[in-house]
Scaffold this motif. Structure first.
Motif, short mmCIF file in Angstrom:
data_model
loop_
_atom_site.label_atom_id
_atom_site.label_comp_id
_atom_site.label_asym_id
_atom_site.label_seq_id
_atom_site.Cartn_x
_atom_site.Cartn_y
_atom_site.Cartn_z
N ASN A 173 0.81 -1.21 0.00
CA ASN A 173 0.00 0.00 0.00
C ASN A 173 0.85 1.27 0.00
N PHE A 174 1.89 1.29 -0.82
CA PHE A 174 2.76 2.47 -0.92
C PHE A 174 2.08 3.53 -1.79
N ASN A 175 2.16 4.76 -1.36
CA ASN A 175 1.65 5.87 -2.16
C ASN A 175 2.41 7.14 -1.80
N PHE A 176 1.98 8.25 -2.38
CA PHE A 176 2.65 9.53 -2.17
C PHE A 176 1.91 10.34 -1.12
N ARG A 177 2.66 11.11 -0.35
CA ARG A 177 2.04 12.00 0.64
C ARG A 177 1.48 13.22 -0.06
N ASN A 178 0.22 13.51 0.20
CA ASN A 178 -0.43 14.65 -0.44
C ASN A 178 0.14 15.98 0.04
N GLN A 179 0.15 16.93 -0.87
CA GLN A 179 0.56 18.31 -0.60
C GLN A 179 2.07 18.50 -0.44
N VAL A 180 2.83 17.42 -0.57
CA VAL A 180 4.29 17.54 -0.54
C VAL A 180 4.86 16.72 -1.69
N ARG A 181 6.12 16.99 -2.02
CA ARG A 181 6.77 16.28 -3.12
C ARG A 181 7.82 15.35 -2.52
N PHE A 182 7.35 14.22 -1.96
CA PHE A 182 8.25 13.29 -1.29
C PHE A 182 8.55 12.10 -2.20
N ASP A 183 9.15 12.38 -3.36
CA ASP A 183 9.47 11.33 -4.32
C ASP A 183 10.41 10.28 -3.73
N MET A 184 11.46 10.75 -3.05
CA MET A 184 12.49 9.83 -2.58
C MET A 184 11.98 8.93 -1.46
N LEU A 185 11.05 9.40 -0.67
CA LEU A 185 10.44 8.55 0.35
C LEU A 185 9.73 7.38 -0.32
N PHE A 186 9.01 7.64 -1.39
CA PHE A 186 8.34 6.58 -2.15
C PHE A 186 9.37 5.60 -2.72
N ILE A 187 10.44 6.13 -3.30
CA ILE A 187 11.49 5.28 -3.87
C ILE A 187 12.12 4.39 -2.80
N TYR A 188 12.45 4.99 -1.65
CA TYR A 188 13.14 4.23 -0.61
C TYR A 188 12.23 3.23 0.08
N LYS A 189 10.95 3.51 0.13
CA LYS A 189 10.03 2.49 0.65
C LYS A 189 10.00 1.28 -0.27
N LEU A 190 9.97 1.54 -1.56
CA LEU A 190 10.00 0.43 -2.52
C LEU A 190 11.32 -0.33 -2.47
N LEU A 191 12.41 0.39 -2.32
CA LEU A 191 13.71 -0.28 -2.18
C LEU A 191 13.72 -1.23 -0.99
N SER A 192 13.07 -0.82 0.09
CA SER A 192 13.10 -1.62 1.31
C SER A 192 12.42 -2.97 1.15
#
Length: 321
Positions: A173-192
């Motif tokens: 259930n990975f997704n992006f945080r609304n109202q912010v541009r947290f691209d790398m958080l999404f990438i690193y969650k997937l890496l994990s």
């Protein structure tokens, strides 16, 4: 279906047509879908007709019309909700992929028996002077992320030069945080949660436009607290902390400041330099002496910058006064 392309159209600039055309020109029609999110309050008749005509012509195109301006993160999440490809790829408005993009990606996936979770590839950054992307990952190598952690350190911080396996996104259930541009958080969650990572460097697979940032420039660095905390929460931080810290310091000292310098906003550049110096100065000695990734890195540009950041910081401040 192999790839779901997701693109958000936030304005009426004609450059979006180049992105769309680069996708629909792909040779293998059955191996992709294109999801277009028009993130606009006031839709223009000509623009709407263009996409409606595409929708009628191609049954692998999906359209979403937002009734207000919600931003990229919200729109990307909408795209993820309805995509059905094995992999997801995000395309920024105006960026264009190679004519044989799908054919090339499919070749590498089949060679590796469909066992690739994340694919990163080389690209050309389009600016006043074109810049060739550079990576210190081994070209065309499949990394086992349970044993080899180099992608955690050397992954490019862009969202757009990667493909992500949809199954992992859905399962966790990975997704992006609304109202912010947290691209790398999404990438690193997937890496994990990924097992394999492939870096392709055979050709430039995409032209990516360097454009003014449309969100808070501090989002790039503010997300790192969340990345570190996420890895602590899943109890993987201690094992790969050197790799994460290397990527973090390279982001704030090198990539982030370089990006801000392109804005010609002296006040913003000054704030960024002060932020970076505040975050790094007390950690510098330990990082350059003890971080195993830094000590082994072949990135001499970043190593020189990290070792001499105090002088760099002072010189930069003098030049912007």
């Amino acid at each position: 279906m192999l790839i779901s392309f997701i693109t958000v159209i936030p304005n009426t600039s004609e450059e979006f047509k180049e992105s769309i055309e680069s996708v629909i020109k792909q040779n293998n029609y059955e191996d992709y879908e294109l999801i277009v999110i028009l993130d606009k309050l006031n839709h223009e008749t000509n623009m709407d007709e263009y996409f409606i005509n595409l929708f009628k012509k191609y049954n692998n195109i999906k359209l979403i019309f937002n009734n207000d301006r919600h931003g990229s993160s919200y729109s990307w999440n909408l795209g993820l909700d309805i995509c059905s490809g094995k992999y997801v790829k995000f395309i920024s408005q105006g960026d264009t992929i190679d004519n044989d993009f799908i054919k090339s990606i499919k070749k590498y996936i089949e060679e590796n028996k469909n066992n690739i979770d994340i694919i990163e590839y080389s690209f050309l950054l389009k600016s006043d002077k074109d810049i060739q992307s550079k990576s210190y990952l081994e070209p065309n190598k499949v990394y086992n992320l349970k044993e080899d952690y180099k992608p955690f350190a050397y992954t490019n911080n862009l969202l757009f030069n990667k493909l992500f396996k949809l199954e992992i996104i859905k399962n966790f259930n990975f997704n992006f945080r609304n109202q912010v541009r947290f691209d790398m958080l999404f990438i690193y969650k997937l890496l994990s949660q990924s097992k394999t990572y492939l870096y392709l460097n055979s050709k430039n697979y995409e032209n990516i436009i360097l454009r003014p940032v449309q969100y808070s420039i501090f989002d790039i660095v503010n997300q790192w607290t969340h990345i570190f905390n996420y890895y602590r929460r899943i109890k993987k931080y201690n094992e790969i902390s050197d790799y994460l810290k290397y990527s973090y310091y390279k982001t704030i000292l090198h990539i982030w400041i370089w990006t801000i310098s392109k804005t010609d906003n002296k006040l913003l550049i000054k704030k960024a330099l002060e932020f970076a110096n505040r975050k790094y100065e007390n950690k510098k000695s330990d990082f350059i002496k003890n971080n195993k990734v830094f000590l082994e890195s072949e990135d001499l540009t970043f190593k020189t910058l990290a070792e001499n950041f105090s002088s760099y910081y002072k010189d930069k401040l003098k030049n912007i006064k």
